[in-house]
Design an enzyme around this catalytic site. Structure first.
Site, short mmCIF file in Angstrom:
data_model
loop_
_atom_site.label_atom_id
_atom_site.label_comp_id
_atom_site.label_asym_id
_atom_site.label_seq_id
_atom_site.Cartn_x
_atom_site.Cartn_y
_atom_site.Cartn_z
N GLU A 11 0.82 -1.22 0.00
CA GLU A 11 0.00 0.00 0.00
C GLU A 11 0.85 1.27 0.00
OE1 GLU A 11 -3.65 1.60 2.80
OE2 GLU A 11 -3.46 -0.54 2.42
N ASP A 107 -2.59 -3.14 3.39
CA ASP A 107 -3.05 -3.26 4.78
C ASP A 107 -4.12 -4.32 4.90
OD1 ASP A 107 -1.31 -1.36 5.62
OD2 ASP A 107 -2.80 0.15 6.12
N TYR A 310 -1.18 -3.70 14.29
CA TYR A 310 -2.08 -3.01 13.35
C TYR A 310 -3.12 -2.18 14.11
CZ TYR A 310 -5.05 -2.38 9.24
OH TYR A 310 -5.78 -1.86 8.21
#
Length: 685
Positions: A11, A107, A310
């Protein structure tokens, strides 16, 4: 002939560099990294997006009510407009088309999946097999383990379908509603932007501000009495009439006070759950005044530096397979948090279901620190990192033990009550002694040692107070309402259930708030979020309650989650979105029904037209609102009345009379039902 390569799409460039280091990919090319059988190419977020209306039909470029609703038969994609994005997209296309194996390393969430799939579709490779890197941390160990256990891309079809539905639903509702309300009420140049999620959020803020503006404080009285230096309060609660309180006070004055019951119980207050993103944003807002967007950016930076897991998660649990990692991680954290970890017995950690719950972990587990400790962090990053680390350490501390004593008494058969709290063992709260009140409850109220049956003199007194309005939203309280789709809830179990029907997702809520600020529908006043005049007018214009409904938008988000889990049909969801959009813009729809004048500003009942004015239909119930057909010397037409009731102001100026003077002015109507005028370059009169 070139050698077939495994192509990895990330990403962001920073993630590409991390993965390249772990895979031994060392050669830098123009827009990608190459080596060891891999080509690692990156996106800059969304490189591909849904096409604009005129790309489907040139006639749709012109804004007109006749063209609504605009609903493409089939959505198509386009490259993002800037040159850098288009160059990078062409590089990705060339590499992906020649790949022997494709790995999605965006992600691990809904938007990350959409970024990858849209690029794949734009390249004409939507049917090409791929594998998925699914990790919750960017540490070298997590990346290596992730590549050793790449998952089949087909396992994420539900996630992609949900992401695609979200993208297309926002396009359909946002575009059509924005065009409709702008064309109807934009007065030629004013743009009214309306969205599937942003409008219900704005409606929450506008309604709260309206409730505060219309709030009328009321006096109340409380009956207290002082016995042995302890304050007892009348068990019957407050009095709305002073005379009733005074009569009861006269009845007990001079009578002995007697203790009728003394009960004590121990209460365990367990450590707070681990952070999900919304809870982290709320906490940082309360403790440091950070905006939701600021906290998200700081957390994302910590994630990309491999210091936390995350951050865009809605889970507050860890999976059971993480239990063996806890002790080594706490031992590692000792280097930075020695005093805090020292309070734990690492050989006897409580690894209970309160923290470890596989059913509570969907895409990602709670936010926790990683074993990659930071050496030095900027001030704000340090605050976020420290909060996450301390919350993780606190989770394994013993509960705070409180002794709560409830004492009942009476005098002249009038019941009273006093409650005392003593902290017997602070437990996890020792870690929060210097924290904000939301995190630390160190206040103690110690009562004397009362004995049931004892009695003696007392000192009764009346205390007067006033009811207070609800508080304006701040970043933390608004995030809480978005999380629970506008429902107030303090119970943790119910909060978890309501999460399924929240407004937006943890990853998008900060952006929604920022969009409302950017469009001048809300403004920040220190920590408060207040609606602007433009925001209030927009909500007043929108006649369709469904478009402003937090509950309905929350239901949509719940269905998207079910689509993600392959438990709902995306076609049915989109059919509902299309039907809803047709209703918004259809001539027979409620929001387009301009035969209705509007609602009463005082009681919200429908307004009806009479011979001399426009009045409230609930006049029989005592509502006094009326808008006379001649106001300030100007005739008020039905259209003008509708404008005043819906927008609070007429669209154009009219000749009026004020203090014997003739002038051109706009008529205004405020929330109290009072009509005024606003002359050019002046305030309302």
């Amino acid at each position: 002939m070139s050698t077939p390569m495994k192509v990895v799409l990330t990403e962001k460039p920073s993630v590409a560099r991390d993965i390249a280091r772990c895979l031994g990919v060392n050669n830098r090319r123009d827009g990608y990294l190459e080596g060891n059988g891999y080509q690692i190419v990156w996106a800059f977020g969304h490189l591909v997006e849904l096409q604009e209306p005129d790309q489907y039909n040139p006639a749709w470029k012109r804004w007109s009510l006749e063209s609504l609703p605009i609903i493409p038969e089939r959505f198509a994609l386009r490259a993002r407009g800037d040159a850098a994005a288009q160059k990078q997209l062409n590089t990705a296309k060339r590499l992906l088309q020649g790949a022997s194996d494709i790995v999605c390393a965006t992600d691990a969430g809904r938007e990350g999946e959409l970024i990858f799939r849209y690029i794949l579709s734009w390249c004409g490779l939507e049917h090409k097999p791929f594998r998925r890197l699914w990790i919750s941390s960017l540490t070298d160990e997590a990346i290596r383990q992730g590549f050793a256990a790449l998952r089949d891309g087909q396992a994420f079809e539900g996630l992609y379908r949900a992401a695609k539905c979200r993208s297309e639903a926002d396009w359909i509702v946002g575009l059509n509603a924005t065009r409709y309300y702008t064309l109807k009420f934009g007065q030629g140049s004013l743009l009214w932007t309306v969205g599937r999620v942003q409008t219900p959020v704005l409606a929450l803020i506008v309604q709260r501000d309206k409730d505060i503006a219309e709030f009328k404080p009321k006096d109340f009285w409380e009956l207290h009495t002082l016995y042995r230096e302890a304050d007892f309060q009348h068990a019957g609660g407050r009095f709305e009439k002073k005379a009733e309180a005074e009569a009861l006070m006269a009845r007990i004055d001079g009578q002995d006070f007697r203790i009728t019951s003394v009960k004590g119980k121990q209460e365990k207050v367990y450590p707070p759950p681990l952070y999900d993103l919304t809870d982290l944003q709320k906490d940082m807002s309360i403790r440091h005044g950070f905006t939701a967007d600021q906290t998200l950016r700081l957390a994302q930076a910590l994630y990309e530096k491999k210091h936390i897991t995350y951050p865009r998660t809605d889970s507050r649990y860890l999976s059971a397979d993480m239990k063996p990692q806890v002790k080594p991680l706490l031992q590692t954290l000792r280097a930075r948090f020695d005093a805090q970890v020292a309070g734990l017995n690492l050989e006897q950690l409580a690894l209970s279901g309160r923290l470890f719950n596989d059913a509570g972990v969907t895409d990602h587990h709670a936010i926790i620190p990683t074993a990659t400790l930071p050496h030095a962090l900027a001030g704000d990053e340090e605050k976020v990192y420290r909060a996450i680390a301390i919350r993780f350490i606190a989770a394994f501390y013993p509960p705070c033990l409180k002794r709560i004593t409830t004492v009942l008494g009476e005098t002249a058969e009038v019941p009273f009550k006093a409650t005392g709290t003593v902290i017997e063992a602070p437990g996890w709260q020792v870690l929060y002694q210097d924290a904000a009140p939301a995190q630390s409850d160190q206040e103690q109220k110690i009562l004397p040692a009362f004995v049931q049956g004892e009695s003696g003199p007392h000192q009764p007194a009346l205390k007067q107070g006033k009811t207070t309005p609800p508080k304006h939203y701040n970043e933390a309280t608004l995030l809480g309402m978005m999380e629970s789709a506008g429902k107030t809830c303090d119970d943790e179990t119910l909060k978890e259930a309501l999460k399924e029907k929240g407004l937006g997702t943890p990853a998008t809520r900060a952006a929604i708030i920022e969009v409302l600020v950017k469009r001048n529908y809300i403004r920040r006043q220190k920590k408060l979020l207040l609606s602007t005049e433009a925001g209030q007018r927009l909500i007043a214009l929108i006649g369709d309650e469904h478009l402003k409904s937090a509950a309905m938008t929350g239901e949509w988000e719940s269905r998207l989650k079910k689509i993600e889990q392959n438990d709902d049909d995306p076609r049915q969801f989109m059919d509902g979105i299309i039907q809803f959009t047709r209703h918004i813009v259809a001539p027979s729809g409620r929001s387009a029904d301009h035969s209705a004048l509007g609602n009463c500003p005082l009681c919200h009942a429908p307004i009806i037209e009479g011979r001399k004015g426009y009045g409230c239909s609930d006049w029989r119930k005592g509502c006094t609102f009326v808008l006379w057909k001649e106001t300030f010397g100007a005739p008020v037409s039905r259209a003008m009345a509708a404008e005043l009731l819906r927008q609070g102001c007429t669209r154009q100026a009219y000749p009026v009379k004020f203090n014997g003077e003739e002038l051109s002015a706009w008529l205004t109507l405020d929330a109290r039902g009072e009509v005024g005028i606003r002359a050019a370059a002046s305030e309302p009169r």
